[in-house]
Design a protein around this motif. Structure first.
Motif, PDB file in Angstrom:
ATOM      1  N   ASP A  89       0.826  -1.210   0.000  1.00 13.04           N
ATOM      2  CA  ASP A  89       0.000   0.000   0.000  1.00 13.04           C
ATOM      3  C   ASP A  89       0.858   1.258   0.000  1.00 13.04           C
ATOM      4  N   THR A  90       2.161   1.105   0.114  1.00 21.26           N
ATOM      5  CA  THR A  90       3.060   2.255   0.099  1.00 21.26           C
ATOM      6  C   THR A  90       2.955   2.991  -1.226  1.00 21.26           C
ATOM      7  N   ALA A  91       2.643   4.275  -1.153  1.00 24.81           N
ATOM      8  CA  ALA A  91       2.445   5.084  -2.359  1.00 24.81           C
ATOM      9  C   ALA A  91       2.170   6.525  -1.953  1.00 24.81           C
ATOM     10  N   MET A  92       2.181   7.395  -2.955  1.00 19.22           N
ATOM     11  CA  MET A  92       1.647   8.747  -2.784  1.00 19.22           C
ATOM     12  C   MET A  92       0.155   8.652  -3.083  1.00 19.22           C
ATOM     13  N   TYR A  93      -0.646   9.150  -2.168  1.00 15.85           N
ATOM     14  CA  TYR A  93      -2.092   9.106  -2.325  1.00 15.85           C
ATOM     15  C   TYR A  93      -2.619  10.491  -2.704  1.00 15.85           C
ATOM     16  N   PHE A  94      -3.461  10.500  -3.728  1.00 16.34           N
ATOM     17  CA  PHE A  94      -4.024  11.744  -4.245  1.00 16.34           C
ATOM     18  C   PHE A  94      -5.553  11.691  -4.171  1.00 16.34           C
ATOM     19  N   CYS A  95      -6.160  12.836  -3.938  1.00 19.27           N
ATOM     20  CA  CYS A  95      -7.592  12.927  -4.133  1.00 19.27           C
ATOM     21  C   CYS A  95      -7.851  13.755  -5.388  1.00 19.27           C
ATOM     22  N   ALA A  96      -8.994  13.509  -5.995  1.00 18.29           N
ATOM     23  CA  ALA A  96      -9.352  14.187  -7.233  1.00 18.29           C
ATOM     24  C   ALA A  96     -10.857  14.375  -7.278  1.00 18.29           C
ATOM     25  N   ALA A  97     -11.282  15.410  -7.994  1.00 15.54           N
ATOM     26  CA  ALA A  97     -12.709  15.717  -8.064  1.00 15.54           C
ATOM     27  C   ALA A  97     -13.132  15.944  -9.507  1.00 15.54           C
ATOM     28  N   GLU A  98     -14.359  15.540  -9.773  1.00 11.83           N
ATOM     29  CA  GLU A  98     -14.948  15.698 -11.100  1.00 11.83           C
ATOM     30  C   GLU A  98     -16.342  16.294 -10.934  1.00 11.83           C
ATOM     31  N   ALA A  99     -16.661  17.281 -11.763  1.00 14.72           N
ATOM     32  CA  ALA A  99     -17.998  17.881 -11.727  1.00 14.72           C
ATOM     33  C   ALA A  99     -18.879  17.217 -12.780  1.00 14.72           C
ATOM     34  N   TYR A 100     -20.148  17.072 -12.437  1.00 15.48           N
ATOM     35  CA  TYR A 100     -21.151  16.539 -13.352  1.00 15.48           C
ATOM     36  C   TYR A 100     -20.773  15.179 -13.947  1.00 15.48           C
ATOM     37  N   PRO A 101     -20.547  14.181 -13.120  1.00  7.89           N
ATOM     38  CA  PRO A 101     -20.189  12.866 -13.643  1.00  7.89           C
ATOM     39  C   PRO A 101     -21.349  12.146 -14.324  1.00  7.89           C
ATOM     40  N   GLY A 102     -22.577  12.645 -14.129  1.00  4.01           N
ATOM     41  CA  GLY A 102     -23.714  12.039 -14.803  1.00  4.01           C
ATOM     42  C   GLY A 102     -23.966  10.604 -14.403  1.00  4.01           C
ATOM     43  N   GLY A 103     -23.719  10.285 -13.153  1.00  8.25           N
ATOM     44  CA  GLY A 103     -23.987   8.945 -12.671  1.00  8.25           C
ATOM     45  C   GLY A 103     -22.846   7.970 -12.861  1.00  8.25           C
ATOM     46  N   PHE A 104     -21.779   8.409 -13.540  1.00  8.19           N
ATOM     47  CA  PHE A 104     -20.627   7.535 -13.775  1.00  8.19           C
ATOM     48  C   PHE A 104     -19.515   8.001 -12.857  1.00  8.19           C
ATOM     49  N   CYS A 105     -19.360   7.357 -11.742  1.00 11.68           N
ATOM     50  CA  CYS A 105     -18.383   7.773 -10.746  1.00 11.68           C
ATOM     51  C   CYS A 105     -17.472   6.600 -10.419  1.00 11.68           C
ATOM     52  N   TYR A 106     -16.335   6.581 -11.075  1.00 10.13           N
ATOM     53  CA  TYR A 106     -15.334   5.538 -10.859  1.00 10.13           C
ATOM     54  C   TYR A 106     -13.973   6.212 -10.779  1.00 10.13           C
ATOM     55  N   ALA A 107     -13.071   5.598 -10.052  1.00  4.10           N
ATOM     56  CA  ALA A 107     -11.724   6.151  -9.902  1.00  4.10           C
ATOM     57  C   ALA A 107     -10.897   5.838 -11.146  1.00  4.10           C
ATOM     58  N   ILE A 108     -11.235   6.534 -12.220  1.00  7.11           N
ATOM     59  CA  ILE A 108     -10.509   6.433 -13.486  1.00  7.11           C
ATOM     60  C   ILE A 108      -9.953   7.815 -13.759  1.00  7.11           C
ATOM     61  N   SER A 109      -8.654   7.949 -13.774  1.00 10.29           N
ATOM     62  CA  SER A 109      -8.008   9.259 -13.688  1.00 10.29           C
ATOM     63  C   SER A 109      -8.348  10.210 -14.824  1.00 10.29           C
ATOM     64  N   VAL A 110      -8.596   9.702 -16.010  1.00 10.42           N
ATOM     65  CA  VAL A 110      -8.812  10.605 -17.150  1.00 10.42           C
ATOM     66  C   VAL A 110     -10.075  11.445 -16.996  1.00 10.42           C
ATOM     67  N   TYR A 111     -10.996  11.014 -16.146  1.00 13.70           N
ATOM     68  CA  TYR A 111     -12.259  11.726 -15.985  1.00 13.70           C
ATOM     69  C   TYR A 111     -12.165  12.887 -14.998  1.00 13.70           C
ATOM     70  N   PHE A 112     -11.077  12.992 -14.276  1.00 12.58           N
ATOM     71  CA  PHE A 112     -11.006  13.950 -13.183  1.00 12.58           C
ATOM     72  C   PHE A 112     -10.249  15.211 -13.596  1.00 12.58           C
ATOM     73  N   ASP A 113     -10.852  16.342 -13.236  1.00 10.33           N
ATOM     74  CA  ASP A 113     -10.312  17.632 -13.637  1.00 10.33           C
ATOM     75  C   ASP A 113      -9.455  18.299 -12.569  1.00 10.33           C
ATOM     76  N   TYR A 114      -9.730  17.984 -11.315  1.00  8.40           N
ATOM     77  CA  TYR A 114      -9.064  18.682 -10.217  1.00  8.40           C
ATOM     78  C   TYR A 114      -8.344  17.675  -9.330  1.00  8.40           C
TER      79      TYR A 114
END
Length: 124
Positions: A89-114
Motif C-alpha cells: 500500500d506504500t504510495a503517494m495518495y491523491f484525491c481528485a474531483a470531477e464535476a457533473y459525472p452524470g452517474g458515472f463515478c469511478y476512480a478512473i483518472s482521465v475523468y477527473f479535472d481537479y
C-alpha cells in the motif's frame, strides 16, 4: 479556484490503520464524483475508491474490505480510512474531483479535472 488538499499520510507498520483527509475548497458543483488514487514509485497511478454526491461508493478490488471512503459535506472533506495496511500500500495518495459525472463515478483518472498534491503513505 478549486483546491484539494490532502493530509494524514505518514509512516506506519504493516497491520496499522491510517485515515487520509482531503479538504475540497471553492467547490460549487452539486453533482460530484470525488476519488482517491495512489502512485507507487515506478508504477502507474491507480484508482483506489470513489464516492458520488449520493454517497455511492466504488472500490478497487485490492482494497475491498480494508479501505473505506466517506465524506463530510458540511466540512467539504473526503476521507479514506485504511485498515490492515500492507507494504504494497506504500504510495503517494491523491484525491481528485470531477464535476457533473452524470452517474458515472469511478476512480478512473482521465475523468477527473481537479487534483491535490498528494500525501505519502509508507508501510513497512
Amino acid at each position: 479556484h478549486v483546491q484539494l488538499v490532502e493530509s494524514g499520510g505518514g509512516s506506519v507498520q504493516a497491520g496499522d490503520n491510517l485515515r487520509l483527509s482531503c479538504k475540497v475548497e471553492h467547490w460549487t458543483y452539486s453533482d460530484t464524483c470525488i476519488a482517491w488514487f495512489r502512485q507507487a514509485p515506478g508504477k502507474e497511478r491507480e484508482g483506489v475508491a470513489a464516492i458520488d454526491s449520493d454517497g455511492n461508493t466504488k472500490y478497487a478490488d485490492f482494497v475491498k474490505g480494508r479501505f473505506t471512503v466517506s465524506k463530510d459535506n458540511a466540512k467539504n472533506t473526503l476521507y479514506l480510512q485504511m485498515n490492515s495496511l500492507k507494504p504494497e500500500d506504500t504510495a503517494m495518495y491523491f484525491c481528485a474531483a470531477e464535476a457533473y459525472p452524470g452517474g458515472f463515478c469511478y476512480a478512473i483518472s482521465v475523468y477527473f479535472d481537479y487534483w491535490g498534491q498528494g500525501t505519502q503513505v509508507t508501510v513497512s
